[in-house]
Design a protein around this motif. Sequence first.
Motif, PDB file in Angstrom:
ATOM      1  N   LEU A  98       0.770  -1.350   0.105  1.00 25.37           N
ATOM      2  CA  LEU A  98      -0.144   0.121   0.067  1.00 25.37           C
ATOM      3  C   LEU A  98       0.912   1.371  -0.023  1.00 25.37           C
ATOM      4  N   GLN A  99       0.466   1.870  -1.134  1.00 23.29           N
ATOM      5  CA  GLN A  99       1.436   3.231  -1.081  1.00 23.29           C
ATOM      6  C   GLN A  99       0.432   4.509  -1.440  1.00 23.29           C
ATOM      7  N   LEU A 100       0.895   5.427  -0.865  1.00 18.59           N
ATOM      8  CA  LEU A 100       0.182   6.809  -1.409  1.00 18.59           C
ATOM      9  C   LEU A 100       0.824   7.675  -2.369  1.00 18.59           C
ATOM     10  N   VAL A 101      -0.086   8.024  -3.264  1.00 20.63           N
ATOM     11  CA  VAL A 101       0.473   8.757  -4.593  1.00 20.63           C
ATOM     12  C   VAL A 101      -0.337  10.198  -4.189  1.00 20.63           C
ATOM     13  N   LEU A 102       0.536  11.225  -4.370  1.00 22.19           N
ATOM     14  CA  LEU A 102       0.043  12.720  -4.115  1.00 22.19           C
ATOM     15  C   LEU A 102       0.111  13.499  -5.622  1.00 22.19           C
ATOM     16  N   ASP A 103      -1.070  13.917  -5.974  1.00 22.49           N
ATOM     17  CA  ASP A 103      -1.160  14.562  -7.183  1.00 22.49           C
ATOM     18  C   ASP A 103      -1.214  16.096  -6.902  1.00 22.49           C
ATOM     19  N   GLY A 104      -0.402  16.599  -6.618  1.00 24.96           N
ATOM     20  CA  GLY A 104      -0.442  18.214  -6.944  1.00 24.96           C
ATOM     21  C   GLY A 104      -0.780  18.813  -5.505  1.00 24.96           C
ATOM     22  N   ILE A 105      -0.708  18.035  -4.420  1.00 23.55           N
ATOM     23  CA  ILE A 105      -0.840  18.556  -2.965  1.00 23.55           C
ATOM     24  C   ILE A 105      -0.299  19.721  -2.862  1.00 23.55           C
ATOM     25  N   GLN A 106      -0.995  20.977  -2.671  1.00 20.56           N
ATOM     26  CA  GLN A 106      -0.087  22.011  -2.286  1.00 20.56           C
ATOM     27  C   GLN A 106      -0.094  22.604  -0.911  1.00 20.56           C
ATOM     28  N   ASP A 107      -0.973  22.303   0.045  1.00 19.91           N
ATOM     29  CA  ASP A 107      -1.064  22.941   1.359  1.00 19.91           C
ATOM     30  C   ASP A 107       0.127  22.053   2.333  1.00 19.91           C
ATOM     31  N   PRO A 108       1.236  22.841   2.809  1.00 16.40           N
ATOM     32  CA  PRO A 108       1.921  22.220   3.778  1.00 16.40           C
ATOM     33  C   PRO A 108       1.494  21.429   5.051  1.00 16.40           C
ATOM     34  N   GLY A 109       0.360  22.198   5.548  1.00 18.42           N
ATOM     35  CA  GLY A 109      -0.249  21.404   6.446  1.00 18.42           C
ATOM     36  C   GLY A 109      -0.825  20.064   6.281  1.00 18.42           C
ATOM     37  N   ASN A 110      -1.328  20.092   5.144  1.00 20.31           N
ATOM     38  CA  ASN A 110      -1.992  18.697   4.575  1.00 20.31           C
ATOM     39  C   ASN A 110      -0.916  17.826   4.157  1.00 20.31           C
ATOM     40  N   MET A 111       0.280  18.150   3.662  1.00 23.04           N
ATOM     41  CA  MET A 111       1.307  17.134   3.371  1.00 23.04           C
ATOM     42  C   MET A 111       1.873  16.965   4.391  1.00 23.04           C
ATOM     43  N   GLY A 112       2.208  17.672   5.644  1.00 19.90           N
ATOM     44  CA  GLY A 112       2.693  17.053   6.879  1.00 19.90           C
ATOM     45  C   GLY A 112       1.741  16.121   7.457  1.00 19.90           C
ATOM     46  N   THR A 113       0.472  16.147   7.484  1.00 20.32           N
ATOM     47  CA  THR A 113      -0.610  15.429   8.277  1.00 20.32           C
ATOM     48  C   THR A 113      -0.521  14.127   7.446  1.00 20.32           C
TER      49      THR A 113
END
Length: 243
Positions: A98-113
């Motif tokens: 299971l992996q996460l793939v992030l497509d254009g996440i921009q908010d640093p808070g979201n990324m850190g979470t």
Amino acid sequence: MLTAHTIKILQSLDKKKFRQKYNLFLVEGNKTITELFNSNFKIKEIFSTDPQKLDRPDMSITHISENELKKISFLQNPKDSVAVCYLNEEKKLDDSDLQLVLDGIQDPGNMGTIIRLADWFGIEQIICSKDTVDFYNPKVIMASMGSFTRVNIIYQDLGEYLSETKNVNIGTDMEGENIYSFQKPEKMNLILGNEGNGMRPETEEYIEKSLMIPRFGKSQSTESLNVSMAAGIILGQLFGVRE
């Protein structure tokens, strides 16, 4: 005592171009700094208002004043210490179940979470589109609460990756399959799109199945969930039904 030149360099590390120029990033707070000691991140130097609290006789820690700390900290209320670390060389791991793939996440808070969620659920790797926010961003580092030291994060062309991966590519969509009845494939990528626009069309081309989180409340005012909140709900359900 910090020189004006050192302060200027450290202050510039809030921008990606300067992090890349100097090959450095900052980690703030004793709790997160101690996470570095058991990681593969190399520390260049540590500045602290109370070096004894870190209890590292094997490491040189420079004592600074609270006023100096305020000058190099990116926090409104600076903590006790700041570590200056070298950027790690990116190295992709083999695809895990299971992996996460992030497509254009921009908010640093979201990324850190999201990084913190990956760490909590034992997800070892996150694949990011090249325009996803830099995980060395000070706000991402702070929001991840040290989890960035345990999750491998790489940036690459998503079309190239998604076309070659052996994992099943799973997206999120309001018309997708109910997460609570979804049968998790043996190996999958959970793809999370941009906060405002969702997944871009070229990424959607590689989606094999889509998931949705059903709304149980009667109010229609909430149009969607925050991306990191949605990730937490989906991961909790995926791991909750594991045999």
